[in-house]
Design an enzyme around this catalytic site. Sequence first.
Site, mmCIF file in Angstrom:
data_model
loop_
_atom_site.group_PDB
_atom_site.id
_atom_site.type_symbol
_atom_site.label_atom_id
_atom_site.label_comp_id
_atom_site.label_asym_id
_atom_site.label_seq_id
_atom_site.Cartn_x
_atom_site.Cartn_y
_atom_site.Cartn_z
ATOM 1 N N TYR A 32 25.732 16.439 87.659
ATOM 2 C CA TYR A 32 26.747 16.953 88.584
ATOM 3 C C TYR A 32 26.135 17.184 89.973
ATOM 4 C CZ TYR A 32 30.575 19.776 90.419
ATOM 5 O OH TYR A 32 31.607 20.261 91.186
ATOM 6 N N SER B 233 30.680 20.271 96.842
ATOM 7 C CA SER B 233 30.388 21.531 96.141
ATOM 8 C C SER B 233 29.135 22.150 96.756
ATOM 9 C CB SER B 233 30.153 21.263 94.646
ATOM 10 O OG SER B 233 29.625 22.404 93.996
#
Length: 336
Positions: free
Chosen positions: A205, A192
Amino acid sequence: MYIVVELLVVSVKVIWSFVLAGAKWLVKPREKSVEGQVCVITGAGSGLGRLFATEFARRRATLVLWDINREANEETAEMVRDIYRGMVPSKGPGDGVQDLPLFQPQVYTYVCDVSRRESVYSTAEKVRREVGNVTLLINNAGVVSGHHLLECPDELIERTMMVNCHAHFWTTKAFLPKMLEVNEGHIVTVASSLGLFTTAGVEDYCASKFGAIGFHESLSHELKAANKDGIKMTLVCPFLVDTGMFKGCRIRKEIAPFFPPLKPEYCVEQAMRAILTDQPMVCTPRAMYVVSFMKTVLPFDAIVCMYRFIGADKCMYPFLAHRKESTNNNESKSGI
């Protein structure tokens, strides 16, 4: 004297690498064939994993789909079977349909919790026994807790790290030995943009994606050090993808049109192009390369100023509030 000569050679190689990189912008590299190759995709039951499955199916790869959700995984498998069935010509050679090889790809489904290494290793053994040796490994499975750090249960933090980062260790250890033996394979890490730079409210995350990227880059160097050039690595770092994972996330409304959430189809299209041309890394949109570079050269206070200007400093707060509200509603329903 020798080190001076070696330095000159290295300088030439670095310059040549820039030339080759520039040439790829002008001349589209030829995509390699993955027909008949065994491709494992984790998190195949939904989102990007499902789209990766359909894209590899169109290229006649043998699909091995892993997901913790049996029903969702079977739905993806049925989509893949529909694609396979559409590949078989219904008429003879004279109908204008190109003759296809006798090989008929298949799809296999396995329920696997990638956060548990015992589950990964046992499932990988089943795959080797029932399907064959794996050539393509797509580490795609991912989760997000959706809580501020001090409100997040330890169990959810651990699960985020296990699924988004630690699972890459287990899957790679399961399938890499055979790749090394034959010097052939391709490992894809779906990370990501939040593994390249961060924002507030998603510490677990971001940490998990930073860890996945660190693992990927270190493994890439290890393969190069071992002269295993037949094993390719591709790192995929998309901006926020419109899969519902970060529903509610938003930046400043005046800036938002320039950085809309990515369509999942576009994200996978760009990733597939990178994978099939052996591109080491792909960021979507390309602006993410610039953002990542700026983070390395600008003072931290300057980055904070820019974050506040575009509304990126608290962009996750609406998402966190939405997740908290959903959790409270579910708890209320459970208590009725």
